[in-house]
Design a protein around this motif. Structure first.
Motif, mmCIF file in Angstrom:
data_model
loop_
_atom_site.group_PDB
_atom_site.id
_atom_site.type_symbol
_atom_site.label_atom_id
_atom_site.label_comp_id
_atom_site.label_asym_id
_atom_site.label_seq_id
_atom_site.Cartn_x
_atom_site.Cartn_y
_atom_site.Cartn_z
ATOM 1 N N LEU A 83 58.412 35.409 -24.155
ATOM 2 C CA LEU A 83 59.764 35.810 -24.547
ATOM 3 C C LEU A 83 59.958 35.497 -26.020
ATOM 4 C CD1 LEU A 83 62.682 36.734 -23.728
ATOM 5 C CD2 LEU A 83 63.189 34.307 -23.392
ATOM 6 N N THR A 84 60.294 36.516 -26.809
ATOM 7 C CA THR A 84 60.574 36.332 -28.234
ATOM 8 C C THR A 84 61.881 37.039 -28.567
ATOM 9 O OG1 THR A 84 59.239 38.290 -28.768
ATOM 10 C CG2 THR A 84 58.131 36.149 -28.886
ATOM 11 N N GLY A 85 62.289 36.903 -29.818
ATOM 12 C CA GLY A 85 63.511 37.573 -30.271
ATOM 13 C C GLY A 85 64.506 36.600 -30.850
ATOM 14 N N GLN A 86 65.776 36.961 -30.807
ATOM 15 C CA GLN A 86 66.842 36.125 -31.340
ATOM 16 C C GLN A 86 68.050 36.192 -30.413
ATOM 17 O OE1 GLN A 86 67.440 37.522 -35.408
ATOM 18 N NE2 GLN A 86 66.048 35.972 -36.179
ATOM 19 N N ALA A 87 68.725 35.056 -30.279
ATOM 20 C CA ALA A 87 69.911 34.970 -29.424
ATOM 21 C C ALA A 87 71.042 34.345 -30.217
ATOM 22 C CB ALA A 87 69.609 34.138 -28.177
ATOM 23 N N GLY A 88 72.241 34.882 -30.064
ATOM 24 C CA GLY A 88 73.381 34.434 -30.840
ATOM 25 C C GLY A 88 73.939 33.096 -30.371
ATOM 26 N N LEU A 89 74.533 32.381 -31.296
ATOM 27 C CA LEU A 89 75.254 31.165 -30.939
ATOM 28 C C LEU A 89 76.411 31.518 -30.001
ATOM 29 C CD1 LEU A 89 75.394 29.614 -34.509
ATOM 30 C CD2 LEU A 89 74.148 28.636 -32.571
ATOM 31 N N PRO A 90 76.811 30.613 -29.133
ATOM 32 C CA PRO A 90 77.918 30.921 -28.221
ATOM 33 C C PRO A 90 79.194 31.334 -28.942
ATOM 34 C CG PRO A 90 76.754 28.971 -27.479
ATOM 35 C CD PRO A 90 76.185 29.312 -28.822
ATOM 36 N N THR A 91 79.459 30.747 -30.102
ATOM 37 C CA THR A 91 80.673 31.106 -30.847
ATOM 38 C C THR A 91 80.549 32.466 -31.531
ATOM 39 O OG1 THR A 91 79.788 29.709 -32.623
ATOM 40 C CG2 THR A 91 81.507 28.776 -31.232
ATOM 41 N N PHE A 92 79.384 33.092 -31.425
ATOM 42 C CA PHE A 92 79.171 34.436 -31.985
ATOM 43 C C PHE A 92 79.243 35.476 -30.868
ATOM 44 C CE2 PHE A 92 76.283 37.698 -33.984
ATOM 45 C CZ PHE A 92 77.087 37.975 -35.067
ATOM 46 N N SER A 93 79.853 35.131 -29.760
ATOM 47 C CA SER A 93 79.890 36.007 -28.588
ATOM 48 C C SER A 93 80.841 37.180 -28.804
ATOM 49 C CB SER A 93 80.315 35.219 -27.360
ATOM 50 O OG SER A 93 81.622 34.691 -27.540
ATOM 51 N N ARG A 94 80.813 38.136 -27.875
ATOM 52 C CA ARG A 94 81.634 39.339 -27.956
ATOM 53 C C ARG A 94 82.368 39.559 -26.629
ATOM 54 N NH1 ARG A 94 80.675 38.395 -32.388
ATOM 55 N NH2 ARG A 94 79.745 39.698 -34.019
ATOM 56 N N GLY A 95 83.341 40.451 -26.668
ATOM 57 C CA GLY A 95 84.145 40.740 -25.489
ATOM 58 C C GLY A 95 83.484 41.705 -24.526
ATOM 59 N N ASN A 96 82.340 42.306 -24.915
ATOM 60 C CA ASN A 96 81.593 43.183 -24.002
ATOM 61 C C ASN A 96 80.104 42.971 -24.248
ATOM 62 O OD1 ASN A 96 80.847 44.857 -26.308
ATOM 63 N ND2 ASN A 96 82.887 45.747 -26.166
ATOM 64 N N ALA A 97 79.294 43.640 -23.423
ATOM 65 C CA ALA A 97 77.847 43.388 -23.453
ATOM 66 C C ALA A 97 77.077 44.435 -24.255
ATOM 67 C CB ALA A 97 77.311 43.324 -22.028
ATOM 68 N N VAL A 98 77.754 45.204 -25.096
ATOM 69 C CA VAL A 98 77.056 46.282 -25.811
ATOM 70 C C VAL A 98 76.108 45.745 -26.876
ATOM 71 C CG1 VAL A 98 78.910 47.936 -25.401
ATOM 72 C CG2 VAL A 98 78.938 46.555 -27.470
ATOM 73 N N HIS A 99 76.248 44.484 -27.238
ATOM 74 C CA HIS A 99 75.367 43.912 -28.265
ATOM 75 C C HIS A 99 74.244 43.094 -27.638
ATOM 76 C CE1 HIS A 99 77.958 45.161 -31.574
ATOM 77 N NE2 HIS A 99 78.979 44.760 -30.843
ATOM 78 N N GLN A 100 73.838 43.468 -26.442
ATOM 79 C CA GLN A 100 72.685 42.852 -25.796
ATOM 80 C C GLN A 100 71.562 43.878 -25.738
ATOM 81 O OE1 GLN A 100 74.083 41.414 -22.002
ATOM 82 N NE2 GLN A 100 75.288 39.758 -22.929
ATOM 83 N N TYR A 101 70.451 43.561 -26.392
ATOM 84 C CA TYR A 101 69.321 44.480 -26.511
ATOM 85 C C TYR A 101 68.111 43.848 -25.842
ATOM 86 C CZ TYR A 101 72.482 46.295 -30.080
ATOM 87 O OH TYR A 101 73.586 46.789 -30.732
#
Length: 601
Positions: free
Chosen positions: A245-263
């Motif tokens: 598993l590689t990639g990047q994951a946002g900090l919890p305080t960088f979250s969004r109101g929907n899941a469209v920014h999950q790739y």
């Protein structure tokens, strides 16, 4: 059986013609213009292209043109490329060992069946280029063409052969956004390839998206998803039993109101998989409320034989041979990265704070002296105000330096200077100031202590002098089934829908047992989860509710040593940059930003 039954004419089974078969197949492969763009760009990537240009018009309805510098198609193979289930990518002997984007041989015939398709290509090493045209399934003869190399696929008037499908398309803007999203996902998967997406509507040539060749995956993700993503994400790299598993994951305080920014990607292929998204949500369950969604770009890499990507013609769904292994890797890999982040919070929190302030701009720059050092400023203040050495902030500095041996302002969260409205701690750092939500921060600290106690030896309990009897309704049985003694809660049945609380967690102090149980009941009754929670997840959710009862209450005046002790504990505690619900526990403002607010820069 009557005469009428004997005379009934039964429908005969007949073989559909090739055109009808292709139009039916197109309904699965080509749902909208973005689907067509995805198929064509994946073909270009399979051809080892390093530069791909996509031109669209009217959201892809009237024109989709994909130009690449790949190895091309031989002139003799062009007619075969338009036949269903004809492909150069596999030989059909092993459908579980797929190393390319495409392999079904359906995309080009499907596109040719519902639109006007032209393919021009020049194979590497050939003497010249060739072109072939197909419209509504009718294929023309191969002709010579002028092309230096690579392939150009042009699709005009999508769905002209099946006009009913046009009624299901959305607005031009929506279709254009869908095309852009598809290109961005493919660009993330291939950082070594340059992508350009242009809108040629009304004779223009407007660039909608551009991604030059990137040196690394992180550079490509920052280029595609923006600088905020790069600045507020954590690198992910974990491996277990041949799955990486590689990639990047946002900090919890960088979250969004929907899941469209999950790739999500599997072996470089963009996918939309419920198991993977469920694992992502599970990893953030400890640090995000249920109505917030993490931002992430995650890449799962494994042996192709361990995953089946032939589930659906669109190839966006996959099935893993061992889904539990992949899910566990995602959850553990992300949680480890989040714990390593410590007290870090996203920079966008400060940006939002500054954005809420609208300073008036002075007519001319304001004169200001250069900044003095911390020591010089302290000496000057002391000289200007002789009583300064006796002030609370001075005693505060002494207390911190005695315990740590380090100047307090050089520590990550600085030295507390004041408490505002009995909750907000103002702290000074070398480069600016920090505002801390004391209640939210302490709630996270208590939660982490509760988890550590439960993991190590169980949470210590304190007995109530008189057991408290509480009516909880139908959820009483579920509370008793959970066996909450390891959480420091001793409950007994006390009649239908009623329980008696004998012990509460000692770490919570003199808390209200009734309020605590009410919170736990609310947590158990909340079934708004994407998938059933494990027992450990349920216990963690209950601990999160319990932590609120043991945290510093808004309205309580804190002493200077208490405030600094809270800051030091935040620096040493994982996840302390956000409360249990994903909200930030502090905001950091740089000196340059503060000066800009007052027109001093």
């Amino acid at each position: 059986m009557g005469a009428a039954d004997h005379n009934m004419i039964l429908p005969r089974i007949r073989q559909l013609d090739e055109g009808a078969v292709n139009r039916i197949a197109a309904g699965e492969v080509v749902e909208r213009p973005a689907s067509a763009v995805k198929e064509l760009v994946e073909n270009a990537l399979d051809a080892q292209a390093t530069r791909i240009r996509i031109d669209i018009a009217d959201g892809g309805r009237t024109l989709i043109r994909v130009t690449d510098d790949g190895h091309g198609i031989d002139a003799g193979d062009l007619p075969l490329a338009l036949c269903r289930h004809a492909t150069s990518k596999i030989d059909g002997s092993d459908l579980l060992n797929i190393h390319s984007f495409g392999f079904r041989g359906e995309a080009l015939p499907s596109l040719g069946a519902v639109g006007r398709l032209t393919i021009s290509s020049r194979a590497a090493g050939s003497d010249g280029a060739a072109t072939i045209h197909v419209s509504g399934g009718r294929i023309d003869a191969v002709k010579p063409a002028a092309l230096r190399g690579g392939t150009v696929v042009e699709l005009c008037d999508l769905f002209h052969a099946t006009p009913a499908r046009l009624k299901f398309l959305k607005t031009e803007r929506s279709e254009t956004m869908a095309v852009t999203d598809a290109i961005k996902r493919l660009a993330m998967a291939e950082p070594g390839v340059a992508f350009t997406l242009c809108d040629t509507s009304q004779g223009g040539d407007r660039v909608l998206f551009r991604a030059d060749t990137a040196a690394s995956l992180s550079d490509r993700l920052t280029n595609v998803l923006g600088r905020d993503f790069g600045a507020n994400c954590l690198p992910i790299d974990a491996e277990r039993d041949g799955v990486r598993l590689t990639g990047q994951a946002g900090l919890p305080t960088f979250s969004r109101g929907n899941a469209v920014h999950q790739y999500l990607f599997v072996n470089g292929r963009p996918v939309r998989d419920r198991m993977l998204t469920g694992a992502l949500r599970g990893a953030y369950m400890d640090v995000l409320s249920k109505n917030r969604h993490a931002v992430a770009a995650l890449f799962v890499t494994c042996d192709p034989t361990l995953v089946d990507c032939n589930v659906h013609p669109a190839k966006t769904e996959v099935r893993f041979r061992d889904p539990g292994l992949v899910r566990g890797l995602i959850v553990s890999g992300l949680r480890h990265a989040l714990a390593q982040a410590g007290h870090r919070a996203s920079t966008t929190v400060a940006d939002a704070t500054l954005g809420a302030m609208t300073p008036e701009r002075p007519a001319a720059p304001v004169y200001q002296m250069d900044h003095a050092s911390i020591g010089a400023r302290g000496a000057a203040y002391t000289a200007q105000m002789p009583g300064f050495a006796e002030a609370p902030s001075a005693r505060l500095d002494d207390a911190v330096e005695e315990t740590s041996g380090t100047p307090p302002e050089t520590l990550p969260l600085g030295a507390a200077r004041a408490q505002m409205h009995e909750n907000w701690i103002l702290s000074q750092t070398e480069t600016g100031m920090i505002i801390v939500d004391a209640h939210a921060a302490h709630e996270r600290l208590v939660y982490e202590k509760l988890k550590a106690q439960m993991r190590d030896h169980g949470i210590r309990a304190q007995a109530l002098l008189i057991p408290e009897v509480i009516e909880v309704g139908a959820v009483a049985d579920r509370l008793l089934e959970l066996d909450l003694t390891k959480l420091g809660l001793a409950l007994d049945a006390f009649g239908p829908g009623t329980i008696a609380v004998r012990e509460t967690p000692a770490i919570l102090g003199n808390c209200s047992a009734k309020a605590l149980i009410r919170d736990l009941v609310e947590e158990l009754e909340d079934d708004d989860h994407a998938e059933p929670l494990s027992l450990q997840s349920k216990l963690d959710a209950i601990l999160s509710r319990m932590a609120c009862h043991g945290s510093v209450r808004t309205g309580r005046r804190m002493s200077a040593p208490e405030m600094n002790a809270l800051l030091r504990e935040m620096e040493a505690t994982p996840h302390s940059g956000q409360c249990n619900h994903g909200r930030p526990t502090y905001v950091e403002l740089k000196m340059t930003d503060i000066e800009r607010l007052f027109g001093r820069s």
